[in-house]
Design a protein around this motif. Structure first.
Motif, PDB file in Angstrom:
ATOM      1  N   LEU A 186       0.828  -1.202   0.000  1.00  0.00           N
ATOM      2  CA  LEU A 186       0.000   0.000   0.000  1.00  0.00           C
ATOM      3  C   LEU A 186       0.867   1.259   0.000  1.00  0.00           C
ATOM      4  CD1 LEU A 186      -2.792  -1.062   2.526  1.00  0.00           C
ATOM      5  CD2 LEU A 186      -3.078  -0.652   0.067  1.00  0.00           C
ATOM      6  N   TYR A 187       1.965   1.225   0.746  1.00  0.00           N
ATOM      7  CA  TYR A 187       2.828   2.404   0.843  1.00  0.00           C
ATOM      8  C   TYR A 187       3.425   2.775  -0.508  1.00  0.00           C
ATOM      9  CZ  TYR A 187       6.458   5.542   2.609  1.00  0.00           C
ATOM     10  OH  TYR A 187       7.267   6.628   2.839  1.00  0.00           O
ATOM     11  N   THR A 188       3.829   1.759  -1.284  1.00  0.00           N
ATOM     12  CA  THR A 188       4.483   2.035  -2.559  1.00  0.00           C
ATOM     13  C   THR A 188       3.516   2.113  -3.737  1.00  0.00           C
ATOM     14  OG1 THR A 188       4.935  -0.329  -2.845  1.00  0.00           O
ATOM     15  CG2 THR A 188       6.655   0.997  -1.837  1.00  0.00           C
ATOM     16  N   SER A 189       2.367   1.427  -3.641  1.00  0.00           N
ATOM     17  CA  SER A 189       1.484   1.319  -4.810  1.00  0.00           C
ATOM     18  C   SER A 189       0.062   1.797  -4.587  1.00  0.00           C
ATOM     19  CB  SER A 189       1.421  -0.149  -5.281  1.00  0.00           C
ATOM     20  OG  SER A 189       2.698  -0.636  -5.578  1.00  0.00           O
ATOM     21  N   GLY A 190      -0.310   2.144  -3.343  1.00  0.00           N
ATOM     22  CA  GLY A 190      -1.690   2.526  -3.067  1.00  0.00           C
ATOM     23  C   GLY A 190      -2.104   3.773  -3.837  1.00  0.00           C
ATOM     24  N   PRO A 191      -3.441   4.023  -3.916  1.00  0.00           N
ATOM     25  CA  PRO A 191      -4.549   3.259  -3.331  1.00  0.00           C
ATOM     26  C   PRO A 191      -4.831   1.958  -4.113  1.00  0.00           C
ATOM     27  CG  PRO A 191      -5.168   5.559  -3.733  1.00  0.00           C
ATOM     28  CD  PRO A 191      -3.904   5.286  -4.509  1.00  0.00           C
ATOM     29  N   LEU A 192      -5.205   0.897  -3.356  1.00  0.00           N
ATOM     30  CA  LEU A 192      -5.516  -0.397  -3.932  1.00  0.00           C
ATOM     31  C   LEU A 192      -6.723  -0.991  -3.212  1.00  0.00           C
ATOM     32  CD1 LEU A 192      -1.921  -1.955  -4.006  1.00  0.00           C
ATOM     33  CD2 LEU A 192      -3.151  -1.023  -5.968  1.00  0.00           C
ATOM     34  N   SER A 193      -7.421  -1.882  -3.897  1.00  0.00           N
ATOM     35  CA  SER A 193      -8.495  -2.620  -3.240  1.00  0.00           C
ATOM     36  C   SER A 193      -7.899  -3.817  -2.507  1.00  0.00           C
ATOM     37  CB  SER A 193      -9.506  -3.106  -4.269  1.00  0.00           C
ATOM     38  OG  SER A 193      -8.929  -4.128  -5.076  1.00  0.00           O
ATOM     39  N   ARG A 194      -8.709  -4.455  -1.679  1.00  0.00           N
ATOM     40  CA  ARG A 194      -8.255  -5.668  -0.997  1.00  0.00           C
ATOM     41  C   ARG A 194      -7.847  -6.738  -2.008  1.00  0.00           C
ATOM     42  NH1 ARG A 194     -11.762  -3.033   2.144  1.00  0.00           N
ATOM     43  NH2 ARG A 194     -11.590  -3.143   4.449  1.00  0.00           N
ATOM     44  N   ALA A 195      -8.619  -6.857  -3.086  1.00  0.00           N
ATOM     45  CA  ALA A 195      -8.283  -7.836  -4.118  1.00  0.00           C
ATOM     46  C   ALA A 195      -6.964  -7.489  -4.801  1.00  0.00           C
ATOM     47  CB  ALA A 195      -9.408  -7.915  -5.153  1.00  0.00           C
ATOM     48  N   ASP A 196      -6.744  -6.190  -5.035  1.00  0.00           N
ATOM     49  CA  ASP A 196      -5.472  -5.752  -5.619  1.00  0.00           C
ATOM     50  C   ASP A 196      -4.306  -6.154  -4.724  1.00  0.00           C
ATOM     51  OD1 ASP A 196      -6.783  -4.484  -7.744  1.00  0.00           O
ATOM     52  OD2 ASP A 196      -6.899  -2.570  -6.670  1.00  0.00           O
ATOM     53  N   VAL A 197      -4.458  -5.920  -3.422  1.00  0.00           N
ATOM     54  CA  VAL A 197      -3.390  -6.237  -2.470  1.00  0.00           C
ATOM     55  C   VAL A 197      -3.109  -7.732  -2.478  1.00  0.00           C
ATOM     56  CG1 VAL A 197      -2.716  -6.227  -0.034  1.00  0.00           C
ATOM     57  CG2 VAL A 197      -3.873  -4.230  -1.020  1.00  0.00           C
ATOM     58  N   ALA A 198      -4.178  -8.530  -2.516  1.00  0.00           N
ATOM     59  CA  ALA A 198      -4.002  -9.980  -2.553  1.00  0.00           C
ATOM     60  C   ALA A 198      -3.213 -10.399  -3.790  1.00  0.00           C
ATOM     61  CB  ALA A 198      -5.362 -10.671  -2.502  1.00  0.00           C
ATOM     62  N   ARG A 199      -3.546  -9.826  -4.939  1.00  0.00           N
ATOM     63  CA  ARG A 199      -2.842 -10.164  -6.173  1.00  0.00           C
ATOM     64  C   ARG A 199      -1.376  -9.727  -6.115  1.00  0.00           C
ATOM     65  NH1 ARG A 199      -7.887  -8.924  -8.608  1.00  0.00           N
ATOM     66  NH2 ARG A 199      -7.308  -6.707  -8.754  1.00  0.00           N
ATOM     67  N   GLU A 200      -1.133  -8.529  -5.596  1.00  0.00           N
ATOM     68  CA  GLU A 200       0.227  -7.995  -5.554  1.00  0.00           C
ATOM     69  C   GLU A 200       1.119  -8.789  -4.603  1.00  0.00           C
ATOM     70  OE1 GLU A 200       1.790  -5.386  -7.054  1.00  0.00           O
ATOM     71  OE2 GLU A 200       0.099  -4.912  -8.347  1.00  0.00           O
ATOM     72  N   THR A 201       0.562  -9.226  -3.476  1.00  0.00           N
ATOM     73  CA  THR A 201       1.365  -9.876  -2.437  1.00  0.00           C
ATOM     74  C   THR A 201       1.392 -11.395  -2.558  1.00  0.00           C
ATOM     75  OG1 THR A 201      -0.538  -9.993  -0.933  1.00  0.00           O
ATOM     76  CG2 THR A 201       0.876  -8.023  -0.796  1.00  0.00           C
ATOM     77  N   GLY A 202       0.421 -11.971  -3.253  1.00  0.00           N
ATOM     78  CA  GLY A 202       0.319 -13.419  -3.292  1.00  0.00           C
ATOM     79  C   GLY A 202      -0.366 -14.015  -2.092  1.00  0.00           C
ATOM     80  N   LEU A 203      -0.878 -13.167  -1.204  1.00  0.00           N
ATOM     81  CA  LEU A 203      -1.620 -13.634  -0.027  1.00  0.00           C
ATOM     82  C   LEU A 203      -3.063 -13.934  -0.412  1.00  0.00           C
ATOM     83  CD1 LEU A 203      -0.324 -10.960   2.509  1.00  0.00           C
ATOM     84  CD2 LEU A 203       0.491 -13.313   2.281  1.00  0.00           C
ATOM     85  N   THR A 204      -3.736 -14.743   0.400  1.00  0.00           N
ATOM     86  CA  THR A 204      -5.145 -15.018   0.130  1.00  0.00           C
ATOM     87  C   THR A 204      -5.982 -13.803   0.483  1.00  0.00           C
ATOM     88  OG1 THR A 204      -5.641 -15.849   2.357  1.00  0.00           O
ATOM     89  CG2 THR A 204      -4.761 -17.444   0.750  1.00  0.00           C
ATOM     90  N   ARG A 205      -7.162 -13.723  -0.113  1.00  0.00           N
ATOM     91  CA  ARG A 205      -8.048 -12.597   0.170  1.00  0.00           C
ATOM     92  C   ARG A 205      -8.479 -12.603   1.631  1.00  0.00           C
ATOM     93  NH1 ARG A 205     -11.878 -10.911  -4.904  1.00  0.00           N
ATOM     94  NH2 ARG A 205     -10.309 -11.129  -6.552  1.00  0.00           N
ATOM     95  N   VAL A 206      -8.662 -13.802   2.191  1.00  0.00           N
ATOM     96  CA  VAL A 206      -9.048 -13.884   3.610  1.00  0.00           C
ATOM     97  C   VAL A 206      -7.950 -13.305   4.493  1.00  0.00           C
ATOM     98  CG1 VAL A 206      -9.545 -15.462   5.505  1.00  0.00           C
ATOM     99  CG2 VAL A 206     -10.582 -15.852   3.254  1.00  0.00           C
ATOM    100  N   THR A 207      -6.700 -13.684   4.200  1.00  0.00           N
ATOM    101  CA  THR A 207      -5.577 -13.162   4.988  1.00  0.00           C
ATOM    102  C   THR A 207      -5.474 -11.651   4.851  1.00  0.00           C
ATOM    103  OG1 THR A 207      -4.327 -15.219   4.760  1.00  0.00           O
ATOM    104  CG2 THR A 207      -3.068 -13.242   5.289  1.00  0.00           C
TER     105      THR A 207
END
Length: 388
Positions: A40-61
């Motif tokens: 978020l600091y480097t690429s925000g604003p992002l949605s939760r789904a965007d963050v999941a895609r960028e990080t490889g984490l699950t949407r639940v996490t």
């Protein structure tokens, strides 16, 4: 007038410079929290789904971590994204960039202690400075306390923390084990200021702090930065990781004796230390003495070239051993840039094999006098949020 901008560099003293991927389960939560914040600091604003895609984490996490970060006022929802796609519009997230500020303090100058209040985007909110006026020991520590208190009072938002770049050997607990030019031995600067200010405080060697800022701008995997001010020190990054050393003294080149011909007496008691040739007060005094008689321009050039030669003698074995491709000088450009820099380069090339220096670049920093402030801000971001 537009606010000053400090580009947020990449770095964290003593560890890999930023989180980039998932890790083992036992370390996952804190690392993944930092990963979300970094994204978020480097690429925000992002949605939760965007963050999941960028990080490889699950949407639940991601949803779980975001809820935690919102509750801590570190992340905010900005509203929905305007989207032509069908379905419920995504809610955008970002780090609360207006929610916190950081104080950065630079103790490396030979006559001034300088600091600034900076927002999370790197814009300077306020500046302050305190004259060192020859103070040492407890009196110098009191001046640092005075400057820190003045800066915290200038903040217009809650402080994320205070970052300080200090000359000398500084351990991970922020104890200045030795800073001869300030007369400090085993000074618990970090714990002292944390108690006085009631905010998190991070203290590290000024050159180790400065190299974080330079690394973020250059993107070099291996980098040596030489910081010239009240003293002389070096910050080193190898393979994207700052090198501190088991005794926390990596880069303390200022108190290495250069040559076998004696030389000026150093503050540490030895003769011929690099600092005795190159530190700003010493170099300025040599220039004043040289320019008082004869051809002032020639005398000045000779003093600067000799100082550069001494620096090159110290750096040549480091360049040869590590096969460095970039060396950066930070300090007063009117002293370092020109004959001194040229002499340093010539000496390194004369004392190393062509294969070792063929791709070597020796240059001045592009960050000017704010380089330690920039690194101090990154140190707080990394220490408090795990981002840079």
């Amino acid at each position: 007038m537009a606010p000053e901008l400090l580009t947020a560099p990449s770095g964290a003293v003593g560890r890999a410079l930023r989180p980039t991927a998932k890790v083992l389960p036992e370390h996952a939560r804190s690392h993944n929290r930092s990963l979300v914040l970094q994204t978020l600091y480097t690429s925000g604003p992002l949605s939760r789904a965007d963050v999941a895609r960028e990080t490889g984490l699950t949407r639940v996490t991601v949803s779980d971590l975001v809820a935690e970060l919102i509750a801590e006022s570190l992340v905010v929802e900005l509203g929905t994204r305007e989207d032509a796609r069908p379905g419920k519009p995504a809610t955008l997230l970002d780090v609360d960039r207006a929610g916190f500020q950081i104080v950065g303090i630079d103790l490396s100058d030979h006559d001034l202690l300088r600091g600034a209040v900076v927002d999370l985007d790197g814009r300077i909110v306020a500046r302050a400075e305190v004259a060192l006026a020859g103070a040492s020991g407890g009196a110098a520590a009191d001046r640092v306390s005075e400057l820190a208190a003045r800066l915290t009072a200038l903040a217009t938002a809650p402080l994320l923390g205070v970052g300080i770049g200090s000359p000398g050997v500084v351990d991970p607990a922020g104890v200045v084990r030795s800073a001869p030019n300030l007369g400090w031995t085993d000074l618990p600067l970090q714990s002292r200021l944390a108690a006085e200010l009631a905010v998190p405080v991070h203290v590290a060697n000024d050159a180790n702090v400065a190299v974080l800022a330079e690394h973020g701008a250059s993107g070099a995997g291996d980098l040596l930065l030489v910081k010239v001010g009240h003293g002389v020190g070096a910050g080193l990054i190898i393979g994207g990781r700052p090198v501190i050393g088991p005794g926390f003294a990596a880069g303390e080149i200022g108190h290495v004796v250069v040559g076998t011909d004696g030389g000026p007496r150093c503050a540490c008691g030895k003769h011929g230390c690099l600092e005795a040739w190159l530190a700003v007060p010493r170099l300025a005094a040599q220039l004043d003495a040289a320019e008082s008689g004869g051809d002032a321009a020639v005398a000045r050039d000779e003093v600067l070239r000799e100082a550069g030669r001494r620096l090159g003698i110290i750096l040549a074995p480091v360049v040869g051993a590590l096969n460095l491709s970039e060396v950066v000088l930070s300090g007063p450009a009117e002293l370092l840039d020109g004959p001194l820099l040229e002499s340093t380069v010539d000496t390194i090339r004369n004392r190393t094999m062509a294969e070792q220096h063929r791709d070597l670049r020796v240059r001045m920093t592009t960050h000017g006098q704010d380089i330690v402030l920039r690194g101090a801000v990154v140190m707080v971001l990394s220490g408090q949020l795990g981002v840079s």
